[in-house]
Design an enzyme around this catalytic site. Structure first.
Site, mmCIF file in Angstrom:
data_model
loop_
_atom_site.group_PDB
_atom_site.id
_atom_site.type_symbol
_atom_site.label_atom_id
_atom_site.label_comp_id
_atom_site.label_asym_id
_atom_site.label_seq_id
_atom_site.Cartn_x
_atom_site.Cartn_y
_atom_site.Cartn_z
ATOM 1 N N ILE A 27 0.843 -1.200 0.000
ATOM 2 C CA ILE A 27 0.000 0.000 0.000
ATOM 3 C C ILE A 27 0.879 1.252 0.000
ATOM 4 C CG2 ILE A 27 -0.278 0.214 2.503
ATOM 5 C CD1 ILE A 27 -3.043 0.749 -0.130
ATOM 6 N N TYR A 28 2.052 1.167 0.603
ATOM 7 C CA TYR A 28 2.983 2.308 0.553
ATOM 8 C C TYR A 28 3.301 2.653 -0.895
ATOM 9 C CZ TYR A 28 7.483 4.714 0.482
ATOM 10 O OH TYR A 28 8.491 5.591 0.200
#
Length: 337
Positions: free
Chosen positions: A152-153
């Site tokens: 998700i980063y």
């Protein structure tokens, strides 16, 4: 005199960039949320050093607080905005993904809106080599497709690249996105491998070496990185008259004054060699705990930095052993070890 608004000035890279610009005589306004993702004492110490300069002022607030950000930008009236603040860390994104949406997506939207209203001549925003995700062709080029993010980063960072392109197209706002490759050096983040390894080795604790050390990273020394950012400030992208006007070496968008640029050392270093260099700098052998690959990690990163060199005439070149030695010297002095 150039006025530069930097988000994340209490952070590792933001501190070093602000220091460089202040040394050049620029006026710098910092903006930082002082989040407790890692030791806030380290962040406050960085800000204290910057505040010793008459050319530096700072606002403590979160990027998600649009009113506070707008007020700070309006009061400062910047010529350039450099957006570095973010929720960082690949592994932490597995534990607290919402923090990445809030800081990286919502926060970046607020920065873009502030830049649009302020009419800055250039907005530069930090992305990451993690956006290359599952790509296997190396070295990574800005012209490669990057649609296979693994965390998700990385996904939030790719989202900010797309958001930046839309704002560049809609509002004729020149935007440069720069992709970092494993930055290290003095005043670094405690969650980064170099910091954790040095701290553990000095304390006699074992270090965790993932994928049994068969990982490769393009380590970029922090002063090289911020020199690249500084030079890109002057390389303002312009909307091309026609797609055929864009050289094949350039990542310039055919639809907007927008460009993506890698900033890396253009040299991949094996993790085991990295650990060897730390041991040499410390004069202490590490207790090595070999482990499997972590979820979301990639086995290698390697930057093609040709575009940076073409635009600026500059290539990062600090040897990793020299950079590690400088970090170790800083760490020993700062912590008295």
């Amino acid at each position: 005199m150039t006025r530069v608004f930097i988000t994340g000035t209490a952070g590792f890279i933001g501190y070093h960039l602000a220091r460089l610009l202040l040394d050049e005589g620029m006026i710098v306004a910092g903006f930082d949320g002082m989040t407790d993702y890692y030791d806030v004492t380290l962040k406050r110490r960085r800000h204290q050093m910057l505040l010793q300069s008459d050319g530096f002022t700072a606002t403590e607030a979160m990027l998600e607080d649009a009113a506070a950000l707008d007020a700070a930008v309006d009061a400062f009236a910047p010529d350039i905005i450099v957006h570095l603040a973010a929720q960082a860390g690949v592994r932490y994104s597995l534990e607290n993904p919402r923090a990445y949406i809030d800081a990286n997506v919502v926060g970046t939207f607020n920065v873009m809106e502030a830049a649009r209203r302020a009419g800055v001549r250039h907005l530069l925003m930090a992305s990451t080599s993690s956006v290359y995700g599952a790509n296997e062709d190396m070295p990574f080029s800005e012209r490669d497709k990057a649609d296979t993010q693994l965390t998700i980063y990385a996904a939030t960072k790719k989202a900010t690249e797309s958001m930046g392109h839309s704002w560049a197209h809609l509002y004729d706002l020149p935007v440069t996105m720069f992709r970092f490759f494993t930055v290290y050096g003095p005043w670094g983040r405690p969650d980064m491998a170099l910091y954790k390894f040095v701290d553990a080795i000095l304390a006699g604790r074992p270090i965790d070496i993932y994928n049994h050390g068969e990982m490769y990273r393009d380590f970029t020394y922090v002063t090289d990185l911020v020199r690249g950012i500084r030079l890109l400030m002057d390389a303002v992208p312009e909307r091309p008259a026609a797609p055929q006007d864009i050289p094949d070496w350039d990542s310039l968008s055919p639809a907007a004054p927008y460009r993506v640029v890698n900033i890396g050392n253009s040299d991949k270093v094996r993790l085991l060699d990295f650990v060897d260099a730390i041991e040499a700098a410390l004069g202490i052998p590490a207790r090595r705990n070999y482990m499997e690959m972590q979820p979301g990690d990639v086995p290698a990163t390697w930057a093609d930095a040709t575009l940076l060199a073409t635009l600026t005439g500059y290539r990062p070149a600090t040897d990793v052993a020299d950079g590690i030695a400088r970090f170790v010297a800083w760490f020993r002095e700062y912590y008295g070890k």
